[in-house]
Design a protein around this motif. Structure first.
Motif, PDB file in Angstrom:
ATOM      1  N   LEU B  82      71.502  -1.529  35.094  1.00 19.66           N
ATOM      2  CA  LEU B  82      70.201  -1.793  35.731  1.00 19.66           C
ATOM      3  C   LEU B  82      70.328  -3.264  35.851  1.00 19.66           C
ATOM      4  N   LEU B  83      69.602  -3.560  36.763  1.00 14.44           N
ATOM      5  CA  LEU B  83      69.245  -4.941  36.959  1.00 14.44           C
ATOM      6  C   LEU B  83      68.111  -5.609  36.092  1.00 14.44           C
ATOM      7  N   PRO B  84      68.532  -6.258  35.047  1.00 14.62           N
ATOM      8  CA  PRO B  84      67.393  -6.917  34.144  1.00 14.62           C
ATOM      9  C   PRO B  84      66.462  -7.664  34.750  1.00 14.62           C
ATOM     10  N   TRP B  85      66.518  -8.154  36.146  1.00 15.59           N
ATOM     11  CA  TRP B  85      65.316  -8.902  36.689  1.00 15.59           C
ATOM     12  C   TRP B  85      64.414  -8.028  37.511  1.00 15.59           C
ATOM     13  N   ARG B  86      64.662  -6.648  37.404  1.00 21.52           N
ATOM     14  CA  ARG B  86      63.907  -5.755  38.335  1.00 21.52           C
ATOM     15  C   ARG B  86      63.273  -5.001  37.274  1.00 21.52           C
ATOM     16  N   TYR B 126      60.066  -3.572  32.087  1.00 18.62           N
ATOM     17  CA  TYR B 126      61.526  -4.301  32.547  1.00 18.62           C
ATOM     18  C   TYR B 126      62.572  -3.594  31.738  1.00 18.62           C
TER      19      TYR B 126
END
Ligand SMILES: Nc1ncnc2c1ncn2[C@@H]1O[C@H](COP(=O)(O)OP(=O)(O)O)[C@@H](O)[C@H]1O
Ligand SMILES: [Mg+2]
Lengths: 265, 258
Positions: B82-86, B126
């Motif tokens: 997963l993209l942590p900033w999304r 998040y």
């Protein structure tokens, strides 16, 4: 269980090694140092010529502010830093991303960038003056060079550090390469890039001061050098204080940028 | 869509990892792939989905992707990726962004995927705020949002604790039952394979060869029933007997990857 007379308590052993920042202690310490300095000056322990009192420094700052001299120097320095940083950072980002992503760019760029990185960029100022003249461009170019190398290397390292699995994931969904750079690599590299900006900004401050000492009418570096030549120590220290404040402000600015861009952390 | 391994072999430098894998994943089935750790399961799955170029043989597809499919071969990753900033919705929507969909269609798909995985109330959270189980639900939602023709799952539950794994197995089956999406499910967990799969492919230790291909004799819906427990236990024991020595040997091996 009731306390047993024969039982001995287990000693706590895990204390220390957890330094915490204080709230009031730093202010008290700073006030104490300034106070001691002021008292020593007033008592005649510090000769005014070599170490003027804090009061004298503040007075000098006030005088320069009132005469407009302060603004003149500040604007000159800030302008050079801003332009030099913008050029150097933009170029550094471009080259850093290229080295982080494209094999050819890495093969060609990395040895060159690594070899030129350790050169103190101020040593190039005479050459840049020959090329670009004594005016603004040579100073700005020095700062841009000083910013370029740490930015490029930090960006390349940060791009390397973006987890492979995230890139594989994006590829597994058929995401085009450009979108991967934009949506995966760039945000993933952002913490490292901002760390590079921090270093680059402190280098820019050093270089602007040095460049202004070598040949400039205005700028904080010129102010410090000129005051030294005239033995105006109060003005000299006032200039140093200005540099310190500029450094703190830049660091705070990057800190705010980090807080905003990396709010997901 | 049917997915085939045609004589797939792979080596990483001098390390021979897979050898002559011939296998067909049938339309609409769940094929479990089990084998001792390091036998090349992840490599095989990577090859099947086009993320690793095999050094021998090829992966091939037969038939067309269903209507509305945006990414035929779609992965669910062991580490979630997963993209942590999304946010949750941002991670799920990522899979759609490079496709020309209307705003409405995009939102509908994301909402459906979130609802199906029980994430509807977590759209704005998040990843770092979520438990491992919830993170993998995001990974699953991101996979189903593209309506894949084949789901490729690489030990999707093995990073989770036993209870969460149990829950997610149930949910995976419920989600699978809706579309009956062709699925390759890599696991090292025999019980998991026996619970989820129509067929189980057993790989030998490295270099992984297809050692066995077993049809689970009890229909999926009836596997919890006591009447079938004996058959499943027998199969479990038989499989374990065949895997056990290999797993033990693989466990004691020193790997020198080139
Ligand atoms: N990129 C790679 N380079 C070199 N060796 C690898 C690479 N990926 C995996 N391996 C090695 O190949 C073998 C099989 O790996 P993998 O397919 O991940 O096995 P599994 O998923 O069954 O545990 C392991 O011994 C692993 O160390
Ligand atoms: Mg694996």
């Amino acid at each position: 269980m009731p306390p047993d007379a024969a039982a001995r308590p287990v000693d706590f052993r895990a204390g220390g090694f957890e330094p915490r920042p204080g709230r009031t202690a730093p202010w008290i310490a700073a006030a104490a140092i300034l106070g001691a300095w002021q008292i020593a000056s007033a008592a005649g322990l510090l000769p005014d010529l070599f170490m003027p009192s804090p009061e004298a420094v503040i007075t000098a700052l006030g005088r320069m502010w009132a005469s407009g001299e302060l603004t003149l120097h500040l604007i000159a320095s800030v302008q050079r830093i801003a332009i030099g940083f913008a050029i150097g950072a933009a170029a550094g980002l471009a080259v850093g991303f290229a080295m982080g992503i494209v094999s050819l760019a890495r093969a060609v760029g990395l040895p060159i960038v690594s070899a030129l990185f350790p050169i103190p960029k101020i040593a190039l100022l005479p050459l840049l003056i020959l090329w670009l003249g004594i005016g603004e461009p040579s100073k700005v170019a020095t700062i841009a060079l000083g910013v370029f190398f740490p930015t490029a290397l930090a960006t390349k390292t940060a791009v390397d550090g973006v987890p492979r699995n995230l890139i594989r994931m994006a590829q597994s969904f058929g995401m085009p390469a450009f979108a991967i750079v934009l949506k995966i690599v760039a945000p993933g590299a952002m913490p490292g890039i901002l760390g590079g900006f921090r270093i680059a900004a402190s280098i820019a401050l050093i270089l602007v001061t040095a460049a202004e000492m070598i040949g400039a009418e205005h700028g904080v570096g010129a102010l410090v050098l000129g005051a030294g030549n005239l033995m105006q120590t109060d003005k000299l220290i006032a200039g140093v204080v200005l540099l310190s404040i500029m450094g703190l402000l830049v660091a705070a600015g990057i800190g705010a940028l980090e807080k905003w861009l990396l709010r997901w952390r | 869509m049917e997915l085939r391994a045609e004589g797939i072999g792979h080596r990483y430098g001098a390390l021979d990892v897979l050898d002559g894998i011939d296998l067909s994943v049938r339309e609409g089935e769940i094929l479990a792939v089990i084998g001792p750790s390091g036998c090349g399961k992840s490599t095989l799955l990577g090859i099947l989905g086009g993320l690793i170029r095999p050094t021998a043989g090829r992966a091939a597809i037969v038939g067309d992707a269903p209507q509305g499919c945006l990414n035929a071969l779609t992965y669910v990753f062991q580490d979630f990726a997963l993209l942590p900033w999304r946010s949750v919705a941002g991670n799920v929507g990522l899979a759609l962004e490079h496709h020309p969909l209307s705003r409405g269609e995009r939102h509908r798909r994301i909402a459906d995927a979130l609802a199906l995985t029980g994430l509807a109330d977590f759209a704005d959270a998040y990843p770092k705020q979520l438990s491992g189980g919830m993170r993998q639900r995001v990974g699953i939602a991101r996979a189903i949002v593209v309506r894949p023709a084949v789901l490729l799952m690489d030990e999707p539950l093995s990073a989770l604790d036993a209870q969460t794994r149990e829950l997610l197995q149930e949910e995976l089956l419920a989600i699978w039952a809706r579309e009956r999406t062709t699925t390759v499910y890599v696991t090292h967990n025999l019980m998991e394979a026996l619970r989820l799969a129509d067929r189980i492919a057993v790989l030998s230790r490295r270099p992984g060869r297809l050692k066995d291909l077993i049809e689970v004799p009890v229909p999926r819906e009836m596997r919890g029933e006591p009447g079938h427990a004996a058959a499943l236990t027998a199969l479990h024991d038989r499989l374990w007997q065949s895997i056990r020595p290999e797993a033990a040997a693989a466990d004691r091996e020193i790997v020198d990857a080139a």
